[in-house]
Write a protein that holds these residues in place. Structure first.
Motif, PDB file in Angstrom:
ATOM      1  N   ASP A   1      47.347  50.173  15.049  1.00 45.03           N
ATOM      2  CA  ASP A   1      46.375  50.754  15.767  1.00 45.03           C
ATOM      3  C   ASP A   1      44.981  49.881  15.435  1.00 45.03           C
ATOM      4  N   ILE A   2      44.373  50.200  16.550  1.00 52.27           N
ATOM      5  CA  ILE A   2      42.716  49.856  16.253  1.00 52.27           C
ATOM      6  C   ILE A   2      42.008  50.891  15.553  1.00 52.27           C
ATOM      7  N   ILE A   3      41.307  50.692  14.388  1.00 54.43           N
ATOM      8  CA  ILE A   3      40.649  51.579  13.999  1.00 54.43           C
ATOM      9  C   ILE A   3      39.182  51.926  14.216  1.00 54.43           C
ATOM     10  N   VAL A   4      38.851  52.914  14.727  1.00 55.83           N
ATOM     11  CA  VAL A   4      37.556  52.964  15.434  1.00 55.83           C
ATOM     12  C   VAL A   4      36.689  53.868  14.292  1.00 55.83           C
ATOM     13  N   GLY A   5      35.433  53.657  14.292  1.00 54.20           N
ATOM     14  CA  GLY A   5      34.536  54.688  13.595  1.00 54.20           C
ATOM     15  C   GLY A   5      34.350  55.838  14.294  1.00 54.20           C
ATOM     16  N   GLU A   6      34.572  56.999  13.245  1.00 57.45           N
ATOM     17  CA  GLU A   6      34.258  58.278  14.018  1.00 57.45           C
ATOM     18  C   GLU A   6      33.250  59.153  13.885  1.00 57.45           C
ATOM     19  N   GLY A   7      32.515  58.509  12.569  1.00 55.00           N
ATOM     20  CA  GLY A   7      31.213  59.223  12.196  1.00 55.00           C
ATOM     21  C   GLY A   7      31.697  60.532  11.402  1.00 55.00           C
ATOM     22  N   ILE A   8      32.757  60.278  10.334  1.00 56.08           N
ATOM     23  CA  ILE A   8      33.260  61.479   9.859  1.00 56.08           C
ATOM     24  C   ILE A   8      32.302  62.216   8.801  1.00 56.08           C
ATOM     25  N   LYS A   9      31.507  61.194   7.946  1.00 56.56           N
ATOM     26  CA  LYS A   9      30.716  61.742   7.117  1.00 56.56           C
ATOM     27  C   LYS A   9      29.378  61.776   7.666  1.00 56.56           C
ATOM     28  N   GLY A  10      28.966  61.052   8.635  1.00 57.07           N
ATOM     29  CA  GLY A  10      27.511  61.247   9.142  1.00 57.07           C
ATOM     30  C   GLY A  10      27.621  60.584  10.586  1.00 57.07           C
ATOM     31  N   GLN A  11      26.671  59.809  11.040  1.00 54.51           N
ATOM     32  CA  GLN A  11      26.829  59.427  12.600  1.00 54.51           C
ATOM     33  C   GLN A  11      27.919  58.222  12.694  1.00 54.51           C
ATOM     34  N   VAL A  12      28.288  58.103  14.103  1.00 58.22           N
ATOM     35  CA  VAL A  12      29.011  56.811  14.194  1.00 58.22           C
ATOM     36  C   VAL A  12      28.029  55.813  14.029  1.00 58.22           C
ATOM     37  N   GLY A  13      28.688  54.715  13.342  1.00 56.19           N
ATOM     38  CA  GLY A  13      27.888  53.465  13.055  1.00 56.19           C
ATOM     39  C   GLY A  13      27.059  53.349  11.908  1.00 56.19           C
ATOM     40  N   ASP A  14      27.226  54.212  11.190  1.00 55.26           N
ATOM     41  CA  ASP A  14      26.761  54.059   9.723  1.00 55.26           C
ATOM     42  C   ASP A  14      27.397  53.322   8.597  1.00 55.26           C
ATOM     43  N   CYS A  15      26.668  52.953   7.496  1.00 56.43           N
ATOM     44  CA  CYS A  15      27.698  52.189   6.619  1.00 56.43           C
ATOM     45  C   CYS A  15      29.094  52.797   6.084  1.00 56.43           C
ATOM     46  N   TRP A  16      29.077  54.169   6.100  1.00 56.74           N
ATOM     47  CA  TRP A  16      30.279  54.751   5.566  1.00 56.74           C
ATOM     48  C   TRP A  16      31.468  54.360   6.622  1.00 56.74           C
ATOM     49  N   ASP A  17      31.100  54.637   7.899  1.00 56.30           N
ATOM     50  CA  ASP A  17      32.056  54.123   9.118  1.00 56.30           C
ATOM     51  C   ASP A  17      32.654  52.853   8.802  1.00 56.30           C
ATOM     52  N   ARG A  18      31.595  51.835   8.441  1.00 54.09           N
ATOM     53  CA  ARG A  18      32.001  50.534   8.388  1.00 54.09           C
ATOM     54  C   ARG A  18      32.887  50.194   7.251  1.00 54.09           C
ATOM     55  N   TYR A  19      32.740  50.837   6.092  1.00 57.25           N
ATOM     56  CA  TYR A  19      33.550  51.097   5.035  1.00 57.25           C
ATOM     57  C   TYR A  19      34.997  51.608   5.230  1.00 57.25           C
ATOM     58  N   TRP A  20      34.817  52.795   5.986  1.00 55.99           N
ATOM     59  CA  TRP A  20      36.092  53.380   6.446  1.00 55.99           C
ATOM     60  C   TRP A  20      37.103  52.772   7.045  1.00 55.99           C
ATOM     61  N   VAL A  21      36.451  51.877   8.226  1.00 61.00           N
ATOM     62  CA  VAL A  21      37.081  50.954   9.128  1.00 61.00           C
ATOM     63  C   VAL A  21      38.173  49.950   8.300  1.00 61.00           C
ATOM     64  N   ARG A  22      37.091  49.508   7.342  1.00 63.91           N
ATOM     65  CA  ARG A  22      37.842  48.268   6.630  1.00 63.91           C
ATOM     66  C   ARG A  22      39.155  48.971   5.816  1.00 63.91           C
ATOM     67  N   MET A  23      39.053  49.924   5.237  1.00 59.49           N
ATOM     68  CA  MET A  23      39.726  50.764   4.355  1.00 59.49           C
ATOM     69  C   MET A  23      40.696  50.984   5.029  1.00 59.49           C
ATOM     70  N   GLN A  24      40.898  51.635   6.389  1.00 57.73           N
ATOM     71  CA  GLN A  24      41.877  52.001   7.311  1.00 57.73           C
ATOM     72  C   GLN A  24      42.683  50.927   7.753  1.00 57.73           C
ATOM     73  N   GLU A  25      41.900  49.705   8.085  1.00 56.03           N
ATOM     74  CA  GLU A  25      42.631  48.376   8.716  1.00 56.03           C
ATOM     75  C   GLU A  25      43.458  48.018   7.481  1.00 56.03           C
ATOM     76  N   MET A  26      43.255  48.131   6.433  1.00 53.29           N
ATOM     77  CA  MET A  26      44.316  47.608   5.293  1.00 53.29           C
ATOM     78  C   MET A  26      45.662  48.412   5.480  1.00 53.29           C
ATOM     79  N   HIS A  27      45.534  49.691   5.643  1.00 48.36           N
ATOM     80  CA  HIS A  27      46.640  50.400   6.264  1.00 48.36           C
ATOM     81  C   HIS A  27      47.523  49.498   7.233  1.00 48.36           C
ATOM     82  N   GLU A  28      46.786  49.376   8.294  1.00 47.35           N
ATOM     83  CA  GLU A  28      47.376  48.852   9.487  1.00 47.35           C
ATOM     84  C   GLU A  28      48.094  47.444   9.127  1.00 47.35           C
TER      85      GLU A  28
END
Lengths: 207, 388
Positions: B262-289
């Protein structure tokens, strides 16, 4: 795609002379005349069915009489890719041809054009920040031109002083050849006579 | 969520700003600064704690690799590509090899294709682990770095056995790969994957859900979709901003079209879409992929040759090509112009990090200095690739 796009550009931007050049190998190229680059790019960004919303690369290639500047555009909406080229005549060695900047179309052009200026000496008119980017501001010459001669001194400092060149590494291949069981298998193709203008020196290694 | 915002309220109000006006202070961050991840120098003009203007100065690691390439034969360039992104070197080599194979029309054997995907995804994990560790250090947590390096070490050991080098491999060759992978190594990778998917969850719980970490990254360094497109950002940054774009799917190459991920896309779980946390989260999930992809490769890999038929002296026919691949840090493009000789006439490398540095001044405006550090970290630049 290229043929239709060339027609579309010609009918929308008068005088742009868009020309499709088909290549036997690799990607096809679209040539346009250099005066209309800004108008063509503005048009391509919003062209129906293409919408090149991302500028990937602005770069150039030096041929002795001219510099060909390539703009590589990509559309993340329609999943397309386009190499857009334009020719700039180079009158002499130090001539810096001029071209309209496309920073107003894509912000990404800012750094890409600065790199193109730094490496190939293409001046971009109306660029917001026309400085060198990778080389120091007071560097002379444009390294990626084919007639560039590497500088010997920078601000009075000798570049690559003799005592810092690791000769052992340069003659590594020779050493390999001497010690190898089958010397024919060692080619070290990187060692070319043009790297040594005064003739290939003898190995400094002690036997 | 927290009311923590990047721009202070008084700074947004011009009238109040006028009352409190003081001289701007110029501050140099780098080139020797642990938070700039290499030799990036950022000239910051600050108004007390607020960044008014940030000007990146790059070029400290400039080696003019493109000029060097014009004097090297096609095989000799591969080690030079390693030295661009030294944390994701497999991706650099693969992109280059694909460019030449497309021009030559070389067929790559099936086993080599599998090995390439395998090492590229392992490299992606190693690179993202590096990001995870150093990003936590940037924000003040030291121990995640040690965990990340422990796991990264396992990958580097496997690469060392495969290629003889830990970072700069020269492993993926034109037409295939240099060395065959053994069953023992495959078993070790299997074991590593199983352990890794468990530990990744732990790491995320340790760092990603941490209250301080969320406070430092959520709603910080926002990058909108439009900003990303305008600046040409790619990779995890673009995906973190909510754009579903991955070259492995959208312009597929190698074996990716047969693999399920799957392609992991930032969803703004902790804040808004496109913040630093989203970029962190995308990378973490990409490792699972990536682990998912590796497992499929381990199932599919079969015996066979590892390198295809390539002429002894490579001469690329006249023409030009632009080839993009998805590297850990974003899209890498090679623009090769050949005049039919043994060396390229011009080889331009489009590096994603170079484009991402161009994004920094735009994001930095109005940020606190500490948030600016968080933003630089979340972009995850490697200066070797920026300066080439």
């Amino acid at each position: 795609m290229h043929n239709e796009l060339a027609q579309l550009i010609n009918s929308n931007v008068s005088g742009s002379n868009a020309e499709h050049v088909a290549r036997e190998n690799g990607d096809d190229v679209l040539f346009i005349s250099s005066e209309h680059i800004l108008r063509v790019c503005t048009f391509l960004k919003s062209a129906q069915g293409y919408e090149f919303n991302v500028l990937q690369v602005v770069t150039g290639c030096d041929y002795t009489d001219r510099i060909e500047v390539s703009y590589i555009l990509a559309s993340f909406i329609n999943n397309l890719e386009l190499i857009l080229k334009t020719k700039l005549l180079k009158e002499n060695k130090d001539h810096t041809p001029e071209l309209e900047s496309v920073c107003s179309v894509w912000e990404a052009a800012n750094y890409q054009e600065r790199e193109c200026f730094d490496m190939l000496g293409v001046c971009f008119k109306n660029h917001p920040d026309p400085r060198r980017i990778l080389c120091p501001d007071d560097w002379e010459g444009y390294p990626l031109r084919k007639d560039y001669v590497p500088a010997e001194k920078y601000n009075g400092m000798v570049i690559n002083p003799e005592h810092k060149i690791n000769r052992e590494e340069i003659f590594f291949g020779e050493k390999l050849k001497r010690e190898a069981v089958d010397p024919k298998k060692i080619s070290y193709s990187w060692k070319k006579p043009e790297y040594f203008p005064d003739g290939v020196p003898e190995s400094t290694e002690s036997e | 969520m927290s009311d923590h915002s990047t721009t202070s309220e008084w700074y947004k109000n011009p009238a109040e700003r006028e009352v409190l006006k003081t001289d701007l202070l110029t501050l140099n961050m780098g080139p020797q600064h642990p938070a700039t991840h290499g030799v990036l120098r950022v000239e910051i003009k600050t108004d007390s704690e607020i960044v008014v203007e940030a000007i990146p100065h790059i070029g400290y690691l400039h080696r003019c690799m493109e000029k060097h390439c014009e004097g090297l034969d096609y095989r000799g360039i591969i080690p030079y590509t390693d030295r661009m992104d030294y944390l994701g070197a497999m991706g650099m080599e693969w992109g280059y090899a694909l460019t030449l194979e497309k021009m030559l029309g070389t067929e790559v054997p099936q086993r080599a294709e599998y090995i390439r995907v395998l090492v590229a995804e392992l490299q992606r994990i190693a690179s993202h682990l590096m990001f995870f560790g150093t990003y936590a250090i940037d924000l003040g947590a030291f121990s995640p770095f040690l965990y990340a390096f422990q796991d990264r070490e396992t990958i580097l050991r496997i690469f060392e056995e495969l290629s003889g080098a830990r970072l700069l491999y020269n492993y993926i060759w034109i037409g295939g790969v240099w060395n065959d992978i053994t069953d023992g190594q495959l078993r070790r990778i299997t074991k590593f994957c199983e352990e890794m998917s468990e530990s990744l969850k732990k790491y995320h719980a340790l760092v990603g859900e941490n209250h301080i970490f969320v406070g430092r990254t959520a709603n910080v360094g926002m990058m909108s979709k439009e900003l990303c497109f305008d600046h040409g950002a790619t990779g995890p940054i673009l995906r973190g901003s909510g754009v579903n774009w991955d070259l492995r799917k959208n312009r597929t190459y190698g074996l990716y079209k047969d693999l399920d991920f799957d392609i992991i896309v930032g969803e703004g779980i902790k804040g808004q879409v496109g913040d630093c946390w989203d970029r962190y989260w995308v990378r973490m999930q990409e490792m699972h992929e990536s682990i998912k992809i590796i497992k499929q490769c381990l199932d599919g890999i079969e015996e066979g040759p590892i390198i295809g038929k390539v002429p002894k002296v490579i001469k690329i026919p006249e023409g030009e090509i632009y080839m993009r691949t998805e590297c850990p840090r974003g899209e890498l493009g090679y623009h090769l112009i050949s005049n039919g000789g043994k060396t390229p006439y011009r080889l331009k490398v489009k590096s994603s990090c170079f484009t991402h540095v161009g994004l920094l001044p735009e994001v930095a405006k109005g940020q606190m200095i500490a948030d600016f550090v968080a933003t630089i970290g979340s972009i995850d630049i490697v200066l070797g690739e920026v300066d080439r």
